[in-house]
Scaffold this active site. Sequence first.
Site: not given
Length: 794
Positions: A440-441, A519, A600, A648, A742
């Site tokens: 994942s980013p 991304q 964002y 996303r 993680r």
Amino acid sequence: MPTSAVPTRGARGGADQRLRRGARPATTTPHPPDGRDRPDRVAVIGGGPGGLYTAALLKRLDPGREVTVWERNAPDDTFGFGVVLSDETLGGIEHADPEVYAALRRDFVRWDDIDIVHRGTRQTSGGHRFAALGRRRLLEILHTRCRDLGVELRFRAEAPHPDRLARTHDLVVAADGVHSTAREAYAEVFRPRLTAHRCRYIWLAADFAFDAFRFEIAETEHGVVQLHGYPYAADASTVIVEMREEVWRAAGFDEADERESADRCARIFADALGGRPLRSNRSAWTTFRTVVNERWSHGNVVLLGDAAHTAHFSIGSGTKLAVEDALALAACLDEQPSLKEALAAYEEERRPVVASTQRAARASLEWFEDLQRYAGLPPRRFAFSLLTRSRRVTHDNLRLRDPRFTDAVEREFGCPPGTPPMFTPFRLRGLTLRNRVVVSPMDMYSAVDGVPGDFHLVHLGARALGGAGLVMTEMVCVSAEGRITPGCAGLYTGRQAEAWRRITDFAHARAPGTAIGVQLGHSGRKGSTRLMWEGMDEPLPEGNWPLVAASPLPYRPDGQIPRELSRAQLTDVREQFTAAAVRAARAGFDLLELHCAHGYLLSGFLSPLTNRRTDAYGGTLEKRLRFPLEVFDAVRAVWPGERPMTVRISATDWAEGGTSADDAVEIARAFAAHGADAVDVSTGQVVADERPEFGRSYQTPFAERVRHEAGVPVIAVGAISSWDDVNSLILAGRADLCALARPHLYDPHWTLHAAAEQGYTGPGAVWPAPYRAGSRRPQTGRTDAPKPRLALRD
């Protein structure tokens, strides 16, 4: 009750262990040590299993204690018919009170199988180890035990007001159910939240024993109706019939009396019942309500069982939770030096367990609420989806219970022999990913002037060598003003593009078969902040740059107020995205993801909480989508046609008035219609005062809904932590790809290790040549000790 009521195999803990390991053997009379603040007079409101078992335990721990139970109904009045208890709960009962356990064991009906009948086919999964008995018999056993111990039972008696009981008793246990009057008496302290759900259900019984736990789905002219049935005696079964509220009304059940309801349900499920009738016991259609309390105790009054919390019957947790509450409360009262500390310890111990159960229960009840969504799945995958609906029963757990069933599901899915679902390939446009794992980013905040350096090469290179099918960069910013922090990476200069090319070249050369994606995003109102480890989302103390957003709203009260983007500035931002996309293509990225989540810039247009515009880019969802879609179209036009693009999104803002799950489906549909090859479904981080419901794979239900309703491939993300989770989500059709963050920080070679742990050596997980010697788990100790052969006799 159903599958998630059966525990995975593991050690017992909590109050069960403590009551077991106490120094006092079961045959002696326990005496409290001197000087302890212990409740000598105990009032229990409610004579259900939780209240009765609490009374019995407290009296058994201290025979000199005065314990009184008030129950408004007669001794044999009860709601429902059968009760299912897990082996874990029974173990706690066995160690705390062997006499109760022995009485229960004599009456238990046990079985292993679950039958799932849908569209004329029956799938059977075994190895589930159920134990059930009649609810009335359970109460009789507890009544007898209480009387033998000297508990005073007052039936057909309304309990005095809790205020009065609290003055005349040392402890008041409110075990008076979902409609608890004690809870309502102190509502301002307990602060209960009651949530009604979308299905109606009715408890009925059949005078024969099913030979398995049976789920049967009936697709009627009015909609889907489901049956949950299980035996609770040698000649009796519980039958719960459930359907959506609108189906219930369309079918006329809202006007049917008790007898007519039972008769009509029997006709709908005549095959399952063998033409036999159903009987009722003051049965009424009801809507399940989830009860959550912010506090469980007030002074010397404590909530227990359904008064404190409820969890949907489809995971069989009501009686189980109440009995486990009783065990924990009794243990804490026995251990702690004061009542105040005991009640605090009880809540501290039980709250996380209950919260986890309620998350599982909600996932289960929502599966049944939305059952029509899954009706078209192939038969075995439908059954697998049902069995794993709560996310407590998993692929690996089912393989342990019934490998034949799990193998059949995998064959139907298309897994080659010996290939776990996570190691099957997946195609996005011209790109075929060799497995379903995505790194994942993850923002690293380690770039200098937006240029990725050696850290990024090592970080992303290590994950590429680690075996994932797709490795994503962090959010790469399209302009200096679009950075989150001074350490964010960018693609707004040629020097940055060259640095990214170094990383993609390494990944393609040294980890062939691993795709690497970029991304692209713009921070919007969440920019000009400190590095994460210096204070996440906190404004820079100096060197700030101006922010822009859909509307002039700061992310935090102490944050910078952004400028609302003008039409000319919208064009500038769009061109920044396209220029960055061109550089990304030249830098050799295999996939591009447009970041429209987490508050964002583009996400700020989508959410009604952050977009207050009155022009063509604000208002309705269609208008809020306009600018993100314009950016997507512009990027898609310059991104190579054979390379996939994903988006996303935040599927919910976790805040009132924000983006909803319904909105998320429409957003996904819009992007898919414009050419998105997949939707990466995340949640939240849009507003600072969000209230997310964290938990294992907690965002997956949003991804699953988008996948089924929008008809677009999805990437699931959010607390997916094990390869078992990935296999379960892929095989059940809840996601097409799983992104993990993680776990890949903890272990860059997470995917390769997942393959090794499953004994998989196929093309979905290829070890780099220099690492092949490490493709098997190292030994951790001697395994060659001689096995015992002889037993010596005295």
